[in-house]
Design an enzyme around this catalytic site. Structure first.
Site, PDB file in Angstrom:
ATOM      1  N   GLN A  16       0.845  -1.189   0.000  1.00 46.81           N
ATOM      2  CA  GLN A  16       0.000   0.000   0.000  1.00 46.81           C
ATOM      3  C   GLN A  16       0.883   1.243   0.000  1.00 46.81           C
ATOM      4  OE1 GLN A  16      -3.066   0.183  -0.586  1.00 46.81           O
ATOM      5  NE2 GLN A  16      -3.941  -1.767  -0.001  1.00 46.81           N
ATOM      6  N   PHE A  46      -5.867 -13.278  -2.081  1.00 42.94           N
ATOM      7  CA  PHE A  46      -5.057 -12.145  -2.549  1.00 42.94           C
ATOM      8  C   PHE A  46      -4.347 -11.510  -1.348  1.00 42.94           C
ATOM      9  CE2 PHE A  46      -8.857 -12.526  -5.238  1.00 42.94           C
ATOM     10  CZ  PHE A  46      -8.282 -12.801  -6.474  1.00 42.94           C
ATOM     11  N   GLU A  68      -2.100 -16.410  -2.446  1.00 45.04           N
ATOM     12  CA  GLU A  68      -1.615 -15.338  -3.309  1.00 45.04           C
ATOM     13  C   GLU A  68      -0.925 -15.985  -4.502  1.00 45.04           C
ATOM     14  OE1 GLU A  68      -0.590 -12.202  -5.190  1.00 45.04           O
ATOM     15  OE2 GLU A  68      -1.633 -11.801  -3.311  1.00 45.04           O
ATOM     16  N   ASP A 114      -9.086  -9.370  -0.669  1.00 44.89           N
ATOM     17  CA  ASP A 114      -8.462  -8.092  -1.049  1.00 44.89           C
ATOM     18  C   ASP A 114      -7.898  -8.228  -2.464  1.00 44.89           C
ATOM     19  OD1 ASP A 114      -7.305  -5.567  -1.097  1.00 44.89           O
ATOM     20  OD2 ASP A 114      -5.582  -6.155   0.126  1.00 44.89           O
ATOM     21  N   CYS A 141      -9.922  -2.035  -4.098  1.00 41.55           N
ATOM     22  CA  CYS A 141      -9.299  -0.787  -4.556  1.00 41.55           C
ATOM     23  C   CYS A 141      -9.997  -0.242  -5.799  1.00 41.55           C
ATOM     24  CB  CYS A 141      -7.812  -1.001  -4.835  1.00 41.55           C
ATOM     25  SG  CYS A 141      -7.484  -2.199  -6.127  1.00 41.55           S
TER      26      CYS A 141
END
Length: 190
Positions: A16, A46, A68, A114, A141
């Site tokens: 981030q 994720f 992931e 996410d 996002c």
């Protein structure tokens, strides 16, 4: 970073870009997990290198499996040695991923999601594979892909109980959406 640490043409795990707002997102997830007293098994999709996995572990979730697609991110996460956390490399956009993961995710009651800007994208077989799911924490996002995925969740009987927005990059159109989805009691997860 020293010149010796710089490695050109090497993809680094996602991170981030706004530490202050990231801390707010982590605090939101921590608060939400604290409200849920019935967590037995959590799946994180994720997970990157563990930005939210650390929060899940600190919340005392007894068993977490974090997935992931980036081996480098998973290796970074494993180095943290978080209690109760297993981490695995899986391409979550491959066509039959939910069928492949079914045995490890079918008894999970909690999901932390996410995804990248494209969102979940591959929901075929998703809900059927999460047979015991009770709560979904979705961090997005991209409001557009979040809206698409939220509509898919709604069609499967999931309802949002909390939605928060975070302006992760002030003076840009980028906004993070954080939401909790629940399945009304008595209804099957899929």
């Amino acid at each position: 970073m020293t010149p010796e640490q710089i490695q050109p043409n090497r993809k680094r795990p996602f991170r981030q870009g706004n530490a202050e707002q990231n801390a707010r997102m982590q605090a939101w997830l921590k608060h939400q997990l604290a409200q849920n007293t019935r967590i037995r098994k959590t799946i994180e999709l994720f997970c990157g290198s563990g930005n939210f996995t650390e929060v899940i572990a600190q919340a005392g979730c007894p068993h977490t499996i974090a997935y992931e697609s980036s081996l480098g991110a998973i290796l970074s996460l494993r180095q943290k040695q978080l209690p109760g956390v297993e981490a695995g490399v899986v391409d979550l956009h491959q066509p039959y991923v939910w069928k492949t993961l079914r045995k490890s995710i079918m008894d999970a009651d909690t999901l932390v999601l996410d995804p990248p800007r494209s969102g979940l994208k591959n929901s075929r077989g998703f809900f059927e594979s999460f047979a015991s799911l009770k709560t979904i924490y979705y961090i997005s996002c991209n409001p557009e892909s979040f809206a698409r995925d939220a509509w898919t969740f709604h069609k499967k009987g999931w309802w949002p109980s909390d939605i928060q927005l975070i302006d992760l990059f002030p003076h840009t159109p980028h906004v993070e959406v954080m939401a909790v989805f629940n399945k009304p009691d008595g209804l099957p997860a899929g």
